[in-house]
Design an enzyme around this catalytic site. Structure first.
Site, short mmCIF file in Angstrom:
data_model
loop_
_atom_site.label_atom_id
_atom_site.label_comp_id
_atom_site.label_asym_id
_atom_site.label_seq_id
_atom_site.Cartn_x
_atom_site.Cartn_y
_atom_site.Cartn_z
N PRO A 161 0.78 -1.23 0.00
CA PRO A 161 0.00 0.00 0.00
C PRO A 161 0.82 1.29 0.00
CG PRO A 161 -0.11 -1.09 2.14
CD PRO A 161 0.55 -2.04 1.21
N GLY A 234 -5.84 -2.62 -8.30
CA GLY A 234 -6.53 -3.73 -7.63
C GLY A 234 -6.81 -4.83 -8.64
N GLY A 239 -11.59 -3.52 -11.24
CA GLY A 239 -11.22 -2.50 -12.22
C GLY A 239 -12.33 -2.30 -13.26
N GLN A 289 1.79 -12.86 -3.09
CA GLN A 289 0.68 -11.92 -3.29
C GLN A 289 1.17 -10.59 -3.88
OE1 GLN A 289 -2.12 -12.90 0.51
NE2 GLN A 289 -0.04 -12.34 1.00
N CYS A 291 1.40 -8.35 -7.56
CA CYS A 291 0.80 -8.32 -8.90
C CYS A 291 1.76 -8.80 -9.98
CB CYS A 291 0.28 -6.92 -9.22
SG CYS A 291 1.57 -5.66 -9.12
N GLU A 471 2.44 4.22 -14.85
CA GLU A 471 2.97 4.96 -13.70
C GLU A 471 4.49 5.04 -13.84
OE1 GLU A 471 1.04 6.41 -11.50
OE2 GLU A 471 -0.86 5.40 -11.90
P1 NAD Z 1 -9.58 -5.44 -4.95
O1 NAD Z 1 -9.89 -5.18 -6.37
O2 NAD Z 1 -10.46 -6.34 -4.18
O3 NAD Z 1 -9.55 -4.07 -4.13
C1 NAD Z 1 -8.70 -3.01 -4.50
C2 NAD Z 1 -9.23 -1.72 -3.90
O4 NAD Z 1 -10.49 -1.42 -4.50
C3 NAD Z 1 -9.48 -1.78 -2.39
O5 NAD Z 1 -9.08 -0.57 -1.79
C4 NAD Z 1 -10.99 -1.92 -2.29
O6 NAD Z 1 -11.48 -1.33 -1.11
C5 NAD Z 1 -11.45 -1.14 -3.51
N1 NAD Z 1 -12.75 -1.53 -4.05
C6 NAD Z 1 -13.38 -2.73 -3.93
N2 NAD Z 1 -14.58 -2.69 -4.56
C7 NAD Z 1 -14.70 -1.46 -5.11
C8 NAD Z 1 -15.69 -0.81 -5.90
N3 NAD Z 1 -16.81 -1.43 -6.25
N4 NAD Z 1 -15.47 0.45 -6.30
C9 NAD Z 1 -14.33 1.10 -5.98
N5 NAD Z 1 -13.35 0.54 -5.22
C10 NAD Z 1 -13.54 -0.72 -4.80
O7 NAD Z 1 -8.06 -5.96 -4.92
P2 NAD Z 1 -7.21 -6.43 -3.65
O8 NAD Z 1 -7.65 -7.78 -3.24
O9 NAD Z 1 -7.17 -5.34 -2.65
O10 NAD Z 1 -5.74 -6.52 -4.29
C11 NAD Z 1 -5.28 -7.61 -5.01
C12 NAD Z 1 -5.34 -7.35 -6.50
O11 NAD Z 1 -4.65 -6.14 -6.80
C13 NAD Z 1 -4.64 -8.42 -7.30
O12 NAD Z 1 -5.42 -8.72 -8.43
C14 NAD Z 1 -3.33 -7.77 -7.71
O13 NAD Z 1 -2.74 -8.28 -8.88
C15 NAD Z 1 -3.77 -6.36 -7.90
N6 NAD Z 1 -2.63 -5.44 -7.85
C16 NAD Z 1 -2.23 -4.83 -9.01
C17 NAD Z 1 -1.11 -3.99 -8.99
C18 NAD Z 1 -0.61 -3.33 -10.25
O14 NAD Z 1 0.18 -2.40 -10.16
N7 NAD Z 1 -1.02 -3.80 -11.43
C19 NAD Z 1 -0.43 -3.77 -7.79
C20 NAD Z 1 -0.87 -4.42 -6.64
C21 NAD Z 1 -1.98 -5.26 -6.67
#
Ligand code: NAD
Length: 492
Positions: A161, A234, A239, A289, A291, A471
């Protein structure tokens, strides 16, 4: 499912809105338990919702004119002082991060140090894009000027984070935007500490932090008409929801989503201890865990047994336990649902005939049933039809597959919906570079593949369903700017 409560006995760490601590309008909080000791309550965070997001967006809008009018060099100086503030809280706050989401203390330290580094370095990348670009030729003369997008909503996951938040905050604030951030309920305590600390250097409202559940606070932020851009990090599924929610107000959206990074070991690779350590070091960081961790390995058949052996040898030293223990090299998975999902992939693989080879040991003193622990495993006897291979498994089990011929390796590597990272392992750099352009990924690494391997002045982001936008570096700054053209004839 997230538990919510109104427990008077737990101190709730407040949100930060308009430079001040803020309680949620709901009066409710979300308890945060330690994934290494499931019954240990670490703290609680506000269950923010629409009205809190409204207040934070209002504060960010009010702060925007003053912040964007500040000369860039002054914004850079302010952000450098924010880095000092972050530095001053790193020790206790990194330990708090480990307690709330489980990764080992050394990784939490790196997470904070990386955030601090981004606050010092990335704002300087704004000098070039923010300088007017003049085009004068036989067609006339125009000026291209880049301006801040406005109020940016930054949504981040729980795994890294601090680095993920401040990578975006550094670029957005340097560009003259103001920010409302939302962190995951699984990792908000340390984020709130960090945002509170840096707010001591920022005008009120420039950086606001709300917490809560994604479907409540998150969707309020992505749909809010006062937000000009969403930077979401996320899962791919969330997304897609974010993109839909942002569509009605035509927000700018950048997405950093899930990954299922392949490592392709070519037949000329040197197979030694270092190779095993590099593959395993990538795959099992943060308990698998990450990405852009290696999540599947494709090995030229002639080298297969040797690569499996080198990975198993590299895992021998793994010690799984509480991330705060000095002996642990790997912590628990972040939550019960995350471990169940991961277990489902491994169980399905075993049922279909795969061999799950676990290695490593429990760290001294660990009670495996206390937390969401799993020993790391190498998985053989799988094919590309297994969910463990095609889905983002996000846990400590690495499938290794043998291929026949480079074309097959490329087809398999490109055979998922993801396109975040990939790596080629070879003793022939030319061959590696040639293969890199055949792989569908935003970043292709040669002979490395690690969370620490991204160049800060390069770029980071995925293709296909791993996201859109970039980014870091100049591209990362431009992600938070709108280009406008000033056209016309100078007055005589
Ligand atoms: P997630 O999609 O469950 O949640 C991510 C964030 O979105 C959290 O803060 C959550 O509170 C918020 N969120 C959840 N539902 C939402 C909605 N409906 N509207 C808006 N926001 C909402 O993901 P996670 O379990 O927290 O993280 C793991 C995932 O993140 C994995 O798929 C990982 O690959 C990805 N990730 C990607 C990168 C990257 O740079 N590409 C980096 C780190 C993690």
């Amino acid at each position: 499912m997230q538990v919510t409560h109104d427990d008077e006995s737990t101190t709730t760490t407040p949100m930060i809105i308009n430079g001040a601590p803020a309680e949620p309008r709901t009066g409710q909080s979300i308890p945060v338990f330690n994934p290494a000791h499931r019954l240990e309550l670490v703290g609680s965070i506000p269950r923010g919702g629409g009205p809190d997001v409204d207040a934070a967006v209002g504060a960010a809008r009010a702060a925007l004119p003053g912040w964007r009018a500040l000369p860039l060099e002054e914004r850079i100086a302010v952000l450098s002082r924010c880095a000092d503030r972050l530095h001053s809280i790193t020790e206790p706050a990194a330990a708090l991060l480990t307690r709330e989401m489980g990764k080992v203390q050394s990784e939490s330290d790196v997470d904070f140090q990386t955030a601090e580094f981004f606050l010092r370095l990335l704002p300087q990348e704004a000098r070039e894009p923010l300088a007017d670009q003049r085009i004068a030729d036989e067609f006339g003369s125009v000026t291209i000027r880049r301006a801040p997008v406005g109020v940016v909503g930054i949504i981040i996951p729980w795994n890294w984070p601090m680095a993920l938040l401040f990578m975006r905050v550094s670029a957005a604030l340097a560009g003259g935007n103001t920010v409302v951030c939302l962190s995951s309920p699984l990792a908000s305590l340390a984020v709130l500490e960090a945002v509170r600390a840096v707010n001591a250097e920022l005008p009120p409202g420039v950086l606001n932090a709300v917490t809560g559940l994604g479907p409540e606070a998150g969707s309020a932020l992505t749909a809010h008409p006062g937000v000009d851009k969403i930077s979401f990090t996320g899962s791919t599924a969330t997304g897609a929801q974010v993109l839909r929610s942002a569509a009605s107000t035509i927000k700018r959206v950048s997405l950093e989503l899930g990954g299922n990074d392949p490592a392709v070991v070519l037949d000329d690779a040197v197979v030694d201890d270092a190779l095993g350590q590099a593959l395993v070091g990538s795959a099992f960081t943060t308990t698998g865990q990450v990405c852009f961790a290696i999540k599947r390995v494709y090995v030229a058949r002639a080298l297969y047994d040797k690569v499996v052996d080198s990975c198993l040898a590299a895992l021998d030293g793994a010690r799984v336990g509480d991330g705060l223990s000095a002996e642990a090299t790997m912590g628990p998975l972040v939550s019960g649902p995350q471990r169940e999902r991961f277990d489902g992939f491994v169980t399905q693989a075993a049922r279909r005939g795969a061999t799950i080879i676990t290695r490593g040991q429990w760290a001294p003193g660990v009670e495996p049933d206390d937390g969401y622990f799993r020993l790391p495993a190498i998985v053989t006897g799988v094919d590309n039809g297994f969910d463990l291979v095609t889905c983002e498994q996000f846990g400590p089990a690495l499938p290794i597959l043998a291929y026949d011929g480079q074309d097959e390796a490329v087809r398999w590597a490109n055979g998922t919906e993801f396109g975040l990272g990939a790596s080629v392992w070879t003793s022939d750099a030319e061959r590696g570079r040639a293969l890199a352009s055949e792989l569908e990924a935003g970043i292709v690494f040669l002979n490395r593949h690690h969370v620490s391997a991204s160049h800060p002045r390069g770029m980071f982001g995925g293709v296909k369903r791993s996201g859109m936008g970039r980014e870091l570096g100049r591209a990362g700054i431009e992600n938070y700017l709108e280009a406008v053209q000033i056209d016309g004839v100078d007055p005589a």
